[in-house]
Design an enzyme around this catalytic site. Structure first.
Site, PDB file in Angstrom:
ATOM      1  N   CYS A 115      31.157  -7.732  -4.830  1.00 24.33           N
ATOM      2  CA  CYS A 115      31.015  -6.487  -5.586  1.00 24.33           C
ATOM      3  C   CYS A 115      31.865  -5.388  -4.952  1.00 24.33           C
ATOM      4  O   CYS A 115      33.082  -5.449  -5.005  1.00 24.33           O
ATOM      5  CB  CYS A 115      29.542  -6.098  -5.690  1.00 24.33           C
ATOM      6  N   HIS A 168      26.846 -11.152  -7.647  1.00 28.09           N
ATOM      7  CA  HIS A 168      26.127 -11.148  -6.372  1.00 28.09           C
ATOM      8  C   HIS A 168      25.414 -12.471  -6.087  1.00 28.09           C
ATOM      9  O   HIS A 168      24.253 -12.621  -6.470  1.00 28.09           O
ATOM     10  CB  HIS A 168      25.058 -10.055  -6.393  1.00 28.09           C
ATOM     11  N   GLU A 196      24.097 -13.363  -3.348  1.00 28.88           N
ATOM     12  CA  GLU A 196      22.946 -13.143  -2.451  1.00 28.88           C
ATOM     13  C   GLU A 196      21.740 -12.597  -3.201  1.00 28.88           C
ATOM     14  O   GLU A 196      20.640 -12.554  -2.665  1.00 28.88           O
ATOM     15  CB  GLU A 196      23.352 -12.226  -1.288  1.00 28.88           C
TER      16      GLU A 196
END
Lengths: 265, 971
Positions: free
Chosen positions: A95, A220, A222
């Site tokens: 990002c 993302h 994660e």
């Protein structure tokens, strides 16, 4: 050297804790280091073989997302960064981290590191978008080994990859387009909102440098590493209960970090 | 030599397209290009390398602005208004110039230029600028192509603040004046030398007389800073005088007698099972999360500033409540933001003015809506705090003053360095340290101003704009590093009243302070002492630091790019003392400062509102009625907000704002704030402003029940649920309004004690009135309906217990739990038909409690597949939302109920939940509710694509989906 990750923080980066958690879940030890501390001691990078720049809003996205932070790194850390990527290391920017890598010219770096070949700019909707998307992955990058699809979220106001036509052709020839937005059933998004959430050229969601060791990815992983984080968690949980099976804890995003661990094992 | 740098964006820029869209809505077809403009007076800014560093070579061009346009429209900030982009640009300039010149020299300013090609008149461009800017904080420049060519481009503007230096002293104020003069002083403020006034003190006469008497006793005149301090400290905003004052026969006042007492009684009754750790005494309330962590919560309002500058008001609100979290105990880490907006219909354009000449118009509702949404977006997203939970409520009486609720949940260890982390106390001898942003003229008189009705005299300087990145740097340094070093004795945030509140409150711990005001870092010179002291400039925290730790604290902040400064000392002198260079300009008794305001007993009256029940025919077509109901503003989807707010950051979201395949905007969120614990935090809220038109007791009870019931439906552990109260009232100087208030407070006391759900934090905003003029210059007053927002926060032992609202499989059974009564007074249905009615929903807390306890057992045993608490629009809307969310049809039969169909479908009786249950759990589920007479089987999840309600309606999911999502889709 076993895998060890340095996760950067400071000036509005904000996803460093969950990013380090993702690495730790995959068996990679690491530290969160404030950018000012790294600038004070650039040699710190020598103790690591993975560099991770997390998501966030460095400098509030002012003057273009990732731009100011990249300028800061370029002025203060460029030699150390060049040395780092010249070694057999892995680098990931997620990002805002992706935007920083692109503005540093570390990705896609068609001719040399340091030259900006593409831009990541305002979403076509001119609106911030936080939503779950589907990616088709086709890349020889070590980060993406054995990954075909990813169901993970995006959260950005400026995620639209833009470039000249011939840059795009070169990227494709070089196998540098790492992941593209697709529909939930795997068909091409063809620039259509919401499957392609930002209007990105050729539905590009992630790209690498020529070696594949540097990955710049807008979505993302994660935030999609555990099943309980998923947008369809309640549906999956319910289905598992009906079938009398246990729900697996791990979800798509974690594979990326496990690949990093495997690369150094 | 001033430099102006123009960065031209590519042709397909989304921001430019938004302007094209706006012009198109005005009937003008145009092509727009966007140009980012940076201006600076610094010599370093002239270097080409600096200009290049502001542009992306792939998509942007530097100083190659095209000239084939008809109109140029530039929007920048007025002097002194926070310019975040300018701030970052200044930092870039310092980096690239590789020097550390003083900030002022390297200052850069941002603006945006739109080049418009299309058939438009100057008046059209002026109209466009009014839609996309706010003249209170922004400067507008419009040039035709001819003018642009003649002038050689746009003008170079450096909006620097220049203040006259001759006023920088503390003035004495003569209080030996009659009552009328005192009241004038209160209304218009202290006089400057030139006769102009400094803005309202907002002190009632009885307070001014106490102040008059105090200085008579001291034998001297008051200084301006002393009066301003007392006005801040004693303001309704800071002192909550309405809740504190004796009211009728309640000597202790509403807060102590009802709200605080409820929590005390519940904690005592709970004993070992008490979940509260810190209530009402700190910047937030704190409850136990698990053995290692506390969880904190605070909900604030920022109504008055948001009426003037919706973006600035909302962003300042959200980053302000983040600081409340950071200022709790030793400092909690913000882990979730919540929001709530009460607004007027954005599709309407009422004409209200602040002045009788109709020149100073209120912002239209759509501007206010877009602004407050964008403010919370910028504040929350930039700070890296997920915003999964919120609501929007519409009523046209919010046109004068919108209600903007912002909340932050925090996580902190229960102990830090072996000491309870929620405790803090400034010690005599500790240094006063302020960290973060510098002080400017922003927000002066914010606290006193939000305590009065909004009218022509509302001060523009009350508007601040938050700077989330400055705050983020400070927040990270404190919460992620410094806190755990144990270097400070206490911490608090600077909010309303600025230093005067933060230092004043912290000094209550030590017993006094001495501040050297000239040491406070300023944004620009020329501020008077009293302005520095009460300025509400944002992004500042105040610390109490033992002298041996100040140097290392300041040095560490500097390494993180944060300025920190010693500005004085906490003492035990019993005096609040301020010096300015060598002069003492304030010297008040601490006791007088904090407790010197006289009691102002209040009296109340109460009359129930509402008309008789209307005699209505049944609708001809329930299909049409249902679709209309789904499209009502209070019912339809707010997905466009949810997707703009980052609800996944920190990786902790379990149940977000949009639920199911059909993406229904939910009323509850579930979050795992600590990645290493499966425990989750459940958040929800409830409010029913329109019910106040009949009875504020019903309004308060319904809101409270909704906040609790939403959390229960999602699977919260009912014994680990706490509440927050936010009262937003109107005309609180009228006995009738106070009577409504008393009734509401009494009601929530009763329900809280019944449910055993303690209040842990609260806030009030008592004058949500607008006094102005309509388009004919006739005086009008618009009062927001008396509104209680109840927010709930609870703990779920494991995320596996989380229940979403979407049905999961065809063949599942559908039940309604709880009783549906003939209660449509003030409902969405009656409002749609133009009636208020009389039968407002009454809350039977005893019966509801029975249900919630049984439900909690069923959810713990994982017997429930989906659940949705029945809210606005009643059972009918609830069933439709479930069908949309799951993208499943429903086969429903309501023939077993006696109520007429429209009442059955749209009654808003409280205490109800609609659930679906998998076949294999059906038996256990029914057994769980055995003996509970209000558990009704009403049908099943079907294989069809229709919501089918026997003998009433059949509607395809696609039609429901469209009706639900269309109204606000294009915002």
């Amino acid at each position: 050297m076993s895998a060890k990750v340095i996760v950067l923080s400071g000036y509005g980066l904000n996803s460093e804790e969950e990013l380090l958690h993702a690495f730790e879940q995959s068996g990679v030890e690491g530290d969160i280091i404030h950018i000012n501390d790294l600038i004070e001691k650039p040699d710190t990078l020598n103790a690591y073989n993975i560099l991770a720049i997390p998501g966030g809003f460095s400098y509030g996205d002012d003057t273009g997302s990732g731009n100011a932070f990249a300028q800061k790194m370029k002025l203060a850390l460029w030699d150390a960064l060049k040395e780092f990527v010249a070694r057999d290391t892995l680098t990931i920017g997620i990002c805002n981290g992706c935007q920083i890598l692109v503005n540093l010219g570390l990705v896609p770096a068609l001719n040399e590191y340091g030259q900006r070949d593409v831009a990541v700019t305002y979403n076509a909707s001119a609106r911030y978008q936080c939503r779950w998307i589907d990616l088709a992955v086709k890349s020889s990058s070590p980060w993406l080994k054995d990954i075909k699809n990813l169901h993970i979220p995006v959260a950005h106001g400026e995620g639209r990859f833009m470039m000249e036509e011939d840059t795009l052709s070169t990227l494709k020839e070089n196998d540098q387009v790492a992941a593209r937005f697709v529909t939930p059933d795997g068909a091409e998004a063809n620039g259509e909102f919401p499957h392609n959430p930002n209007g990105s050229a050729d539905d590009i969601a992630a790209m690498t440098d020529k070696t594949g060791r540097i990955l710049a990815i807008m979505p993302h992983p994660e935030r999609g590493m555990f099943t309980w984080q998923r947008d369809d968690f309640h549906e999956l949980k319910d289905a598992a209960q009906r079938d009398g099976v246990d729900l697996t804890d791990e979800s798509d995003g974690l594979k990326i970090f496990k690949n990093a661990a495997a690369y150094f094992s | 030599m001033h430099t102006r740098i123009e960065i031209l964006a590519h042709k397909d820029d989304g921001r430019a397209h938004q302007i094209e869209k706006t012009l198109f809505s005005m009937g003008i077809k145009a092509c727009v290009r966007a140009v980012d403009v940076y201006s600076s007076a610094s010599a370093d800014a002239q270097k080409n390398s600096f200009a290049q560093s502001l542009a992306n070579p792939v998509t942007q061009k530097v100083n190659q602005t095209p000239t084939d346009f008809d109109w140029a429209l530039e929007i920048g900030f007025l002097p002194g208004v926070t310019d975040n982009v300018g701030h970052t640009t200044s930092e870039l300039l310092k980096l690239s110039a590789q020097n550390d010149n003083d900030d002022a020299d390297q200052e850069c300013f941002s603006s945006r230029l739109y080049l418009i090609k299309g058939k438009a008149q100057r008046s059209d461009i002026e109209k466009l600028s009014a839609i996309i800017s706010n003249k209170l904080i922004q400067r507008i420049s419009i040039k035709s192509n001819d003018e642009y060519t003649r002038d050689g481009g746009m003008d170079v503007v450096i909006p620097k603040v220049v203040l006259e230096q001759n006023d920088v002293i503390a003035d004495n104020v003569n209080l030996d004046i009659d009552d009328a003069a005192l009241e004038t002083l209160s209304k218009y403020g202290i006089s400057n030398a030139d006769g102009s006034k400094r803005g309202p003190l907002g002190l009632p006469l009885v307070y001014l007389k106490a102040i008059q008497a105090y200085f008579k006793k001291e034998g001297r005149e008051a200084t301006d800073i002393e009066l301003e301090t007392l006005a801040q400290t004693w303001s309704e905003h800071c002192k909550h005088t309405i809740f504190a004052s004796p009211i009728d026969d309640i000597a202790k006042g509403l807060y102590k007698h009802y709200i605080q007492r409820a929590t005390k009684e519940i904690r005592a009754a709970r004993g070992e099972q008490d979940i509260c750790v810190s209530v009402f005494s700190d910047n937030a309330g704190g409850i136990i999360f698990d053995d290692n962590y506390l969880i904190t919560d605070k909900v604030e309002t920022h109504n008055s500033p948001s009426a003037l500058d919706p973006f600035g008001g909302a962003i300042t609100g959200i980053v302000g409540v983040n600081r409340d979290c950071m200022g709790f105990g030793q400092g909690a880490k913000p882990v979730v933001n919540r929001y709530g907006f009460c607004l007027a219909d954005p599709r309407k354009t009422p004409n209200y003015f602040r002045d009788a000449k109709c020149t100073d118009a209120l912002l239209p509702p759509s501007n206010i809506m877009n602004g407050v949404i964008a403010g919370v977006e910028a504040g929350g997203n930039c700070s890296g705090i997920p915003t999964p939970s919120g609501f929007v409520y519409f009523d046209d009486r919010f046109a004068g003053k919108p209600l903007v609720f912002v909340g932050t949940i925090g996580l902190m260890p229960r102990e830090i360095n072996g000491k309870p982390a929620h405790e803090k106390c400034a010690q005599p001898g500790d240094k006063i340290v302020v960290a973060g942003g510098r002080v400017g003229a922003d927000g002066i008189h914010g606290a006193t101003f939000s305590s009065v009705a909004l009218d022509e005299g509302s001060p523009a300087t009350a508007v601040q704009i938050g700077d989330p990145i400055t705050q983020k740097k400070m927040s990270d340094a404190i919460i992620k590093e410094i806190r755990d070093f144990g270097w400070y004795s206490a911490i608090t945030d600077n909010g309303a009243g600025g230093l005067s509140s933060s230092v004043g409150e912290m000094a209550e711990g030590s017993g006094g302070f001495h501040l050297e005001l000239e040491t406070v870092p300023l944004k620009y010179p020329g501020l008077s002492p009293w302005e520095i002291w009460i300025s509400e400039s944002q992004e500042r925290m105040t610390f109490s630091v033992p002298p041996e730790n100040t140097d290392k604290l300041i040095a560490f902040f500097a390494r993180r790019g944060v300025e920190a400064t010693v500005i004085g000392t906490y003492t035990d002198s019993g005096r609040a003392k301020i010096s300015w260079h060598d002069d003492v300009i304030m010297d008040l008794e601490m006791d007088f400062l904090h407790d010197g305001n006289p009691e102002t007993p209040l009296t109340t009256t109460f009359t129930r509102g509402g008309e008789s029940e209307p005699d209505l025919a049944e609708p001809d077509s329930y299909e049409d009625t249902m679709l209309t109901m789904l499209g009502r503003l209070n019912i339809c989807s707010k997905e466009f907000i949810a997707t703009q707010y980052d609800h996944n950051v920190q990786g902790t979201a379990v149940l977000g704002p949009l639920q199911g395949k059909g993406r229904v905007y939910g009323d509850v969120s579930v979050t795992r704030p600590a990645l290493d614990s499966p425990k989750a935090v459940v958040l929800s809220q409830g409010l029913f402003p329109r019910y106040s038109d009949i009875d504020t007791a019903a309004m308060a009870a319904a809101g409270m029940d909704m906040a609790v019931r939403n959390a229960v439906a999602a699977g919260v552990d009912f014994s680990r649920l706490a509440l927050l109260d936010n009262f937003c009232w109107c005309s609180s100087d009228e006995p009738e309004r106070l009577g409504q208030l008393k009734r509401a407070v009494e009601t929530i006391y009763n329900i809280a004690v019944k449910y055993q759900t303690p209040f842990i934090s609260g806030k009030d905003s008592m004058f949500n009135d607008f006094k102005g003029y309509d388009e004919n210059g006739q005086a009008i007053k618009i009062s927001a309906p008396p509104t209680l927002l109840v927010s709930s926060i609870g703990i779920m032992p494991h995320t596996k217990h989380s229940i979403s609202l979407a049905p999961k499989a065809a063949g599942d059974s559908v039940y309604i739990l709880g009783e549906t009564k003939d209660e449509l007074g003030a409902s969405e249905y009656y409002d749609e038909l133009g009636h208020l009615g009389s039968n407002v929903p009454e809350t039977d807390a005893h019966q509801n409690l029975r249900l919630y306890k049984l439900y909690a057992r069923a959810s713990r045993d994982c017997l429930i597949s989906s659940a949705l608490a029945v809210g606005y629009g009643g059972l009918g809307v609830t069933l439709a939302k479930k069908a949309i969310a799951g993208q499943f049809g429903l086969d429903i039969d309501l023939s077993g109920f006696e109520l007429r169909s429209d009442k059955m479908l749209f009654s808003e009786s409280t205490g109800r939940i609609v659930v679906t249950v998998a076949p294999k759990n059906k038996k256990a589920f029914e057994k769980n509710f055995k003996g509970f007479e209000q558990c009704h089987y009403i049908g099943s999840v079907s294989y069809s694509e229709n919501l089918f309600i026997r003998d009433i309606l059949t509607l395809n999911i696609k039609a429901l989906d469209e009706a639900y999502k269309a109204p606000l889709r294009d915002y």
